[in-house]
Design an enzyme around this catalytic site. Structure first.
Site, PDB file in Angstrom:
ATOM      1  N   ASP A  28       0.815  -1.210   0.000  1.00  0.00           N
ATOM      2  CA  ASP A  28       0.000   0.000   0.000  1.00  0.00           C
ATOM      3  C   ASP A  28       0.849   1.260   0.000  1.00  0.00           C
ATOM      4  OD1 ASP A  28      -2.531  -0.765  -0.429  1.00  0.00           O
ATOM      5  OD2 ASP A  28      -3.232  -0.604   1.634  1.00  0.00           O
ATOM      6  N   ASP A  61     -11.636  -6.924  10.637  1.00  0.00           N
ATOM      7  CA  ASP A  61     -11.461  -8.377  10.608  1.00  0.00           C
ATOM      8  C   ASP A  61     -12.486  -9.059  11.493  1.00  0.00           C
ATOM      9  OD1 ASP A  61      -9.058  -7.719   9.264  1.00  0.00           O
ATOM     10  OD2 ASP A  61      -8.154  -7.356  11.217  1.00  0.00           O
TER      11      ASP A  61
END
Ligand SMILES: *[C@@H]1O[C@H](CO)[C@@H](O)[C@H](O)[C@H]1NC(C)=O
Length: 724
Positions: A138, A443
């Site tokens: 990223d 998550d």
């Protein structure tokens, strides 16, 4: 039919002993609350408000204790039988596995360490053409790409070396750090050769990172480097997908002629005007990229600082997925997190032993562990939103079937088109499909949603840990990490994903409670802060808040406090911690609650009320990482003030209170303050390192003088406020 994994209840007969003990503690808690409720001082002047506050705090602690029992009630352990897997599935029939590693920041995640992780994940004891490793960058940095290119070359030496000598662990960094000579002296020559190659590679990567430049002559070695010709930066660049090793290409072999795993570099498109959804966005991009390159039915997801410590982990995980009786119900296999850099008596209480050996197995027993975002094997279809149906048959051969239809260049092109900023617009990605967006702990809700769709999860905790990570090593890092965790979990609890609402009707009540243990970490801060301040102030100001020694009501107080602490020490010792480590853990437990969790609570509430600009509403602002770093720096300083103030306040109250009792000639035991003296005394003892940091230490571990000064101010303020 022989099962491929076994489930055993932990504890055996000591489990019933535990339950009996829990029932007695519950009875004790009820008596404590009964005493509180029936002995409220009649007149306001006698500390009625303080008393009612104690009642509220104890009600909360009692409630929270009941919630935590969901995790202790029936812990289970799973055991995988990979020899049975081997007997049933020949290597050709084993499914392919896509392995996702996410990195974002060159500074906090040095590329040379990320490469050690990548190499450890390429060397599983598994048919080498079946794993496919994807690195999502990223940061979109040419330095990371360069490091991966170096790793792809080193892999040609590392893979055969690992396999020939069955090396463990297979992270070269961890392996070579273990000792300065090989276990088997006869391999010294080859060992030194590979070690030398590894060190040279690491040096080249590190020096490229240091100079922020990849030498021109290297750039000509791979077409991928030309992606950076346009002078792009990490926040504004085109999508990049580069296959560094194509496992389907016959020429991609190690230096002994064996096939290599596929290795792919991915940097999804970034544009300042589009929000990128952090790691969840990267995961979803990887799911799509991999679907055109390898499309394996199993996805393993690990953080870039977590290397594989056990080369059998894929085979172990498959024992669960391929089990005839249960396998078709299992969506993911979660592994606990272990740290390799935690000292024995770790002073910041980060040892994850109890978490991984008690709480995750307990979570498993309650209905299935949560997804913690790393060290987890998923089934692709389920991660992509499939609902549970009994007749669904997984296509385990997916991704195996022969040659790709497109050339590798066309495949890369197609993969790039799946990682553009706008690809997900008007789709269910981030909502029904893939990892969810919009929450700090995405998550956890992703895992919860999978379980609510009817799937099971299991926790696998093999004797040799499957993954090892790097834990926080400073107080500031610990405080920040816990602030993020507690805030993320609390904001889930207060959202539509609250386990009691979202899970209602889909998962058991015990399972909902287990999720709430973390969801309610943050609000523990307020009653804890109350408990470490008000009784001590009461001691100084002559306001008794606990039963006298002669009163029978004191029994449940002492029983609950003593049993709870003895049990937690026993649990820690049982799982390989030292008594001192446990004691340090208790200090950190208190410090976390009055700092990280407090800030977690405040920030969550501020966001809910719309007072904070770093809200859930996904705005481009959120992506400004520098800003959030500065903001967090400020937090740590004010958190030190809280720690110092509480420590100092208790010292003053203990000294003042003891002087008063002694000079009044009263007997301490009958003074009505016995428990307050004990509580305050324990707080002083546990805070000794804090006093050292404030007044004695002159090294890096000392408290800034300004913090001491401000906390003295706060203590004087607290002393001058009357207690009602
Ligand atoms: C990690 O693997 C090594 C062997 O390579 C082993 O000695 C060690 O115990 C493992 N760590 C854990 C926490 O299991």
């Amino acid at each position: 039919m022989e099962r491929m994994f076994a489930t055993e209840k932990l504890g055996g007969s000591s489990r019933s002993l535990y339950r009996f003990h829990a029932v007695t503690v519950l009875a004790g808690i009820c008596l404590v609350l009964g005493y509180r409720a029936t002995h409220v001082p009649a007149a306001p002047g006698e500390g009625r408000a303080a008393w009612l506050g104690m009642l509220a705090a104890q009600l909360w602690f009692g409630f929270y204790w009941v919630i935590t029992q969901s995790m202790r009630w029936c812990p289970i352990r799973r055991r995988a039988f990979k020899d049975r897997l081997a007997a049933r599935y020949r290597d050709e029939r084993l499914p392919c596995v896509d392995i996702f590693v996410c990195t974002a920041d060159l500074q906090s995640e040095p590329p040379s360490l990320v490469m050690a992780t990548v190499l450890s994940l390429m060397t599983y004891d598994y048919p080498p053409e079946k794993p496919n490793v994807y690195l999502s960058d990223d940061g979109g940095s040419i330095l990371t790409f360069y490091a991966l290119w170096e790793a792809s070359a080193f892999a040609k030496h590392w893979l055969p070396f690992c396999k020939r000598y069955s090396i463990e662990p297979r992270s070269p960094a961890a392996y070579f750090a273990e000792s300065d000579k090989p276990r088997d002296p006869s391999t010294l020559e080859e060992w030194s050769l590979v070690k030398g190659l590894y060190e040279e590679m690491t040096e080249r990567i590190d020096s490229a990172v240091q100079s922020a430049n990849v030498p021109e002559e290297i750039r000509t070695n791979h077409k991928g480097f030309s992606e950076w010709n346009a002078g792009i930066n990490s926040k504004d660049h085109q999508p990049i997908v580069q296959v560094l090793i194509d496992g389907k290409d016959r020429d991609a072999v190690d230096n002994e002629g064996n096939v290599l795993p596929t290795l792919v570099y991915v940097a999804r498109e970034k544009r300042p005007q589009y929000h990128h959804n952090f790691k969840a966005g990267a995961m979803n991009a990887l799911i799509r990229v991999s679907s055109v390159i390898s499309n394996s039915p199993i996805i393993l997801n690990v953080d870039c600082d977590m290397y594989s410590n056990n080369s059998d982990a894929i085979r172990d995980a498959l024992c669960f997925f391929l089990d005839e009786e249960m396998g078709h119900k299992i969506a993911f296999v979660q592994h606990p997190q272990y740290y390799n850099n935690i000292a024995k008596n770790n002073i910041y209480g980060n040892s994850p032993n109890v978490l991984s050996q008690v709480e995750l197995p307990g979570f498993d027993g309650a209905g299935g562990p949560l997804y913690i975002g790393t060290g987890c094997f998923h089934r692709r279809e389920i991660l992509c939103g499939r609902r549970f149906t009994n007749d669904y048959k997984e296509d385990w051969e997916r991704g195996m079937k022969g040659k790709r239809e497109l050339s590798i260049n066309q495949t890369e092109e197609k993969a790039r088109s799946l990682t553009t900023c706008t690809y997900e617009h008007n789709t269910q990605w981030g909502n029904e499909i893939g990892v969810k967006y919009g929450f700090p702990a995405e998550d956890v809700i992703t895992g919860l949603a999978i379980q609510c769709r009817g799937w099971k999860s299991v926790c696998n905790n093999p004797p040799r840990a499957a993954f090892m990570g790097v834990g926080p090593t400073t107080l500031a890092q610990t405080i920040l990490q816990h602030k993020r965790w507690s805030e993320g979990s609390f904001s889930i609890f207060l959202s539509k994903y609250c386990p009691f609402i979202f899970g209602n009707g889909s998962i058991s009540l015990q399972h909902q409670m287990a999720y709430s243990v973390y969801g309610l970490w943050a609000p523990n801060s307020l009653p804890t802060l109350y408990y470490v301040v008000i009784p001590s102030l009461g001691l100084l100001k002559d306001i008794p808040l606990f039963p006298e020694v002669t009163s029978p009501w004191i029994v449940p107080y002492i029983y609950v406090a003593a049993v709870k602490n003895i049990y937690s020490a026993y649990e820690a010792l049982l799982h390989g911690e030292t008594l001192r480590g446990w004691w340090n853990g208790q200090r950190m437990w208190m410090i976390r609650r009055i700092t990280s969790y407090l800030y977690g609570t405040i920030d969550t509430v501020r966001k809910l009320l719309g007072l904070s600009k770093m809200g859930f509403a996904v705005s481009p602002k959120v992506s400004d990482e520098d800003e959030s770093k500065r903001y967090e720096q400020g937090i740590v300083e004010s958190e030190y003030v809280i720690i110092a103030t509480v420590a100092l306040l208790n010292l003053v109250c203990l000294v003042g209170g003891l002087c008063k009792i002694l000079t009044s000639g009263e007997n301490m035991a009958s003074s009505g303050f016995f428990l307050q003296v004990v509580l305050c005394g324990l707080l002083v003892i546990i805070n000794i390192p804090v006093y050292e940091a404030m007044f004695i230490r002159k090294d890096r571990g000392s408290m800034p003088f300004s913090v001491t000064l401000v906390s003295i101010g706060f203590v004087m303020l607290a002393l001058s406020v009357p207690l009602f």
